[in-house]
Structures are given as C-alpha cells and as structure tokens.
Enzyme design. Sequence first.
Site, PDB file in Angstrom:
ATOM      1  NE  ARG A  99     -28.874 -94.116  -7.719  1.00 16.58           N
ATOM      2  CZ  ARG A  99     -27.991 -93.634  -8.598  1.00 16.58           C
ATOM      3  NH1 ARG A  99     -27.157 -92.681  -8.219  1.00 16.58           N
ATOM      4  NH2 ARG A  99     -27.940 -94.104  -9.820  1.00 16.58           N
ATOM      5  CB  SER A 177     -30.529-102.548  -3.511  1.00 19.84           C
ATOM      6  OG  SER A 177     -29.791-102.421  -4.701  1.00 19.84           O
ATOM      7  CD  GLU A 287     -37.000-105.653  -7.425  1.00 24.58           C
ATOM      8  OE1 GLU A 287     -37.508-106.378  -6.551  1.00 24.58           O
ATOM      9  OE2 GLU A 287     -36.118-104.802  -7.164  1.00 24.58           O
ATOM     10  NE  ARG A 291     -38.778-112.487  -8.804  1.00 21.55           N
ATOM     11  CZ  ARG A 291     -40.047-112.518  -9.228  1.00 21.55           C
ATOM     12  NH1 ARG A 291     -40.383-113.307 -10.225  1.00 21.55           N
ATOM     13  NH2 ARG A 291     -40.960-111.778  -8.646  1.00 21.55           N
ATOM     14  CG  HIS A 318     -33.989-102.056  -7.362  1.00 18.33           C
ATOM     15  ND1 HIS A 318     -33.856-103.373  -7.000  1.00 18.33           N
ATOM     16  CD2 HIS A 318     -32.874-101.426  -6.888  1.00 18.33           C
ATOM     17  CE1 HIS A 318     -32.716-103.544  -6.352  1.00 18.33           C
ATOM     18  NE2 HIS A 318     -32.105-102.368  -6.257  1.00 18.33           N
ATOM     19  CB  SER A 319     -39.046 -98.185  -5.913  1.00 23.16           C
ATOM     20  OG  SER A 319     -40.094 -99.045  -6.270  1.00 23.16           O
ATOM     21  CD1 TRP A 320     -36.009 -95.631  -1.497  1.00 26.92           C
ATOM     22  CD2 TRP A 320     -35.952 -96.945   0.301  1.00 26.92           C
ATOM     23  NE1 TRP A 320     -34.721 -95.646  -1.036  1.00 26.92           N
ATOM     24  CE2 TRP A 320     -34.653 -96.439   0.072  1.00 26.92           C
ATOM     25  CE3 TRP A 320     -36.147 -97.797   1.381  1.00 26.92           C
ATOM     26  CZ2 TRP A 320     -33.566 -96.766   0.872  1.00 26.92           C
ATOM     27  CZ3 TRP A 320     -35.071 -98.128   2.191  1.00 26.92           C
ATOM     28  CH2 TRP A 320     -33.799 -97.616   1.936  1.00 26.92           C
TER      29      TRP A 320
END
Length: 570
Positions: A99, A177, A287, A291, A318-320
């Site tokens: 994104r 990502s 995520e 993996r 799946h995050s910052w």
Amino acid sequence: MLSALAVSLVLPLAGGLTATAIAAPAQAAPVQTAPVRTQIADAGATVSAVDWITDRRVAVWVNSPSMGIPIQVQILLARDWNKTPQATFPSVWMLDGMRATDTENGWTAETDAESWFADKNVNVILPVGGQSSFYSDWAEQNNGVNYKWETFLMKELPPILERDWRSNDTRAVAGLSMGGTAAMTLSARNPGFFKFAGSFSGILSTTTLGMPQAIGYAMQDAGGFDAGAMWGVPSSELWAQHDPYVLAEKLKGMSLYVSSGSGTAGEFDQQSDIPGISTNYAGMGLEILSRLTSQTFATKLNKLGIPASINYRPSGTHSWAYWQFELKQAWPQIATALGVDVDKPACSVGGNIGGTASANGWLGDCLTSEYDVAGGRAQDFRFGRVFTSDSGTFPVAGAVGGAYAGNGGPAGALGMPLSGELGTPDGRGRYNSFRNGMIYWTPQTGAHAVRGAILDEWARQGYEGGPLGYPLRDEVQTPSKPGAVQGFEIGAMYFSPDTGTHAVMGKIMEKYGQTGWENGALGFAKTNEVTVRDGGRFTEFQGGNIYWSPATGAWSILNGQIFDAWKSVG
C-alpha cells in the site's frame, strides 16, 4: 473472506507449528565478497526538483525515462554528511509495502526510522510510490501507470545518487511485505548491486500453488491492480523470473536476513475475543503466508549452502511495529556488510555549544563532535544543529534547518545564524534570523529564505503582517533579464537593477502574468500598488501600467500615444 481464511490458517500455528519453526533457525551469514559489477552507465534520468525537508532529509524528484513521470525519492543523509563534506557514504535502500503511497515512504510515515537512522553513517534511500508494483518492470501498463521500477532503481537512480548525493556503490536493501520480496528479487536479478538483502514479512515464494492467486487478490485490494499486467499468466516465465525461491542460488555471496511472525496476536496487536487471535484479521493471514513462504525459501537456502540469518518470531501480525523491530534487529548485520560502525562514535558537548544544547533539550543527543564551518563552528544533534560564531550560539532545526541547508548553510548566501527559532507576532509562523537574511516557516507555506533587496522591501511593508503575507517560494533569478522574483501568499516581489524592488499582487498580478511577466511588453514593476479613485489600484511598469477596479477588473495600458492621450485628460 480473507478474515475467515486468516482464522483457519492461524489456528494450526497457534497449536504448535511456530515452535517447530523457531527451534532450528539458520546461522547468521558471514560477510562474503559479492560478485564484481561494472560501473553503472548514466541512464538519462534528470532531477526536476529538490525539497530540503530538514538539514538531513531531502526529497528529490527524478524524471524517469522508463516510466515517463517524475518519481519522488527521499534520502536520509548520513550522520557525518555535514561534518565531512567531501566524503561519500554507503546506502541502505528501504522498500515499502503493497500500500505504498505517492506522498511518503512508509518507513518514515509509520516508524521512527528517521530519528533512528540519524546516528548511522549511511545514506538511506526511500523510494516513494509503487503501490502493488513489487518494484518490478511490468509486462503491460495497468490502472493508469507504466511501472518500470526495476529499471528506475537499478539503472536510472544510481548515477544521480552517486553524482549529487555522495552515495558510493556499497549498498544494502531491505523491505517489508512486497518490499521484502523485491529486496530478494532485485538482489538476485542484479548480482553485485547490493551486499545485503533483508526481507521482513516478505512473500518469498511467489509461484507455488495458490500464491499467484493470493498475490493477485492482494493487488486488487491494494489499488485495484491486475497481477496479469505485472508478470502475465501465472504459468509465464516472468513469474518464475521474479520468484525469490527460484532465484535463490543467485544470492550466493550476499549477507541475507529473513524474518516473519506467526500470525498469532503479539505484543503490538489488539487481542480479539479468541485467544491468540488479533483483531487484525487481514494482517494475520498475510503474515501466515509470509511465514510459510519464508520457511520454504530458508530451506532452499540451506540446501544450497547459502547462509542467512532467519528470525521466526513466535507471534505477531503483518504490521509496522514488528517491521520497525526487525530493522533494528538486522542493523548490526547490515552495518557489518556495509563496513560501517554499528554504534555511533563517542561525542561530547561543551563550551558555547554545550550551553545552548542544554537549554534546548529537544535537540537530543550529539551525533558528531564540533567541526569548522564558514564563519564559525557547528555540531550535529539528533534533531538539529547548533552553530557558534562571534555573533552568538544558536540552534537551527526542522524545516528551517532544511531551508538553511538548501541555501548552502553557513557557506551560502545567508551566512551564520543570528537567532534561534522564534514565533511570529500572529502566532502562525516561525523564523530564524541570519547575517544576510531570514527564513520563515508556516504549516501552509513551508520554509523559505528571504534576503537582500527583497527582504528590505518586504520588511518596509510590514514583513508577514504586510500585504504580501508569508513567502511561498524561494527567490529565483528571472530567466531572460537581470533580476529576481520571489513568490508570496498574495503576490510576488520583483527586483531588477534598473527598477528596484516592488510588489505585484492580486488581480494586477494575474493580468501581468497574461502579458508575459517581465518578459512581456510591460517589463519589470516600477512601483508598488497605488490607490486611485472608485476603489481602484494601479501598478506602474517599465512599459506601461496595469489598472484594476471592482467595476472594470484589471486592464493593461502600454506606454504610447493612447496612454499619453488618456493621461492628458486626467
């Protein structure tokens, strides 16, 4: 749909698959000599604009011949950029996720990367844009864009970084990502370009059963892009040519880092009502895919005898917040691969600079020792710089610091500072004074220097409280005649050796533009606006006048017989 898929995938991991993955991580990769590469030829890209955001963060717009548009690249400049102005630096290229926006790279928008990298002696390269692109050259145009990101990054951008931004050819690349996938594919497809590649939650096997469809779904969700326009049908050779798993052997000799979470809720996630499940359902599913593909990729590296650091976290989506953590975990390996210090060298603060730094704690810790600059001494801190001279000792930071650096700093036209940052009387703006000018900033206009004859006239008219308001542009030379012009909120200030300095504003300025500005028949302004009857105004120019009134609007009258006749009757 994705939420249900995420829950169905995450439950087996919560039941024990994670522990198996963590039990046998690969060993850290020793630094090896990468293949020799030939010097990159200039690919014809040009720079259309540069914006100094701070004294060590710049935005550069590069005209890409392959994509046909300007591409923004932001750069976090190396710790010693100011202290050692002749030095060149290794670079760390930080790639964004699916994104990615056209305004700012996610690493600065979503993490503390800017302040964290401040004490690292590397230039950080932050491409902006490329939503769903995988930083690749697409087979077809799609969704109104012509993606040729690999060509841009590998061929068009490097000559500009080396020529203008003191970056050498020692490079690392890392991404999250989509960017993690690209970090591996770009490295494998361009041997020797990078010494280190890091994937944080990347998709590292793109052609295994179901993955092209999953990627296509994600691309549709992130911008409405068609995966077929990227690499064709899933069975096409282009998909294999961009699969990190297929290309793994080409990564020999590189320092590699791979990480991912398990998809279960971790310390940075909000727990749902189901134990181990976060409310970030999409982030869980993504995520898990990361993996699974990371494990497949790592297994192949192991079979090929290619060492890599593998970090499988027992939880996390799946995050910052997790990618920020992984960057800091990977840094010692990145630094070793690039041949730079892991930690900043010791520095101390004392004397005049020490007093000013103590009084301005927001500057943070020192990054360098004191060093000579034109007209005095300086020292860099995490959030700004302090300058000392016979005129005093003052901090310069933020957007004002960026404008100061963009104007050449102490060696430029402004000279050394005469004040710290002060507030304007209207409470809207901030400014610093310098020996040869001032820099003004507001949230709406940004930071711009005002100096010389234009500053003198602007001051006479009341600075920002006068009719022109705050500066909106920097001063530039007029292109075809001796002179200068600077844009303000309500108009512009023009200077020429023959006419002096005068403001042109409002509707009179609009009409002036229609006549060709100073290159038209009117030439430069000879007066500021003058009030006349019926609420009207006029400005005198070298070649005539422009008159405006509420009833008639703005009209130009050139010098000559008609003007002389009109003038003769009052």
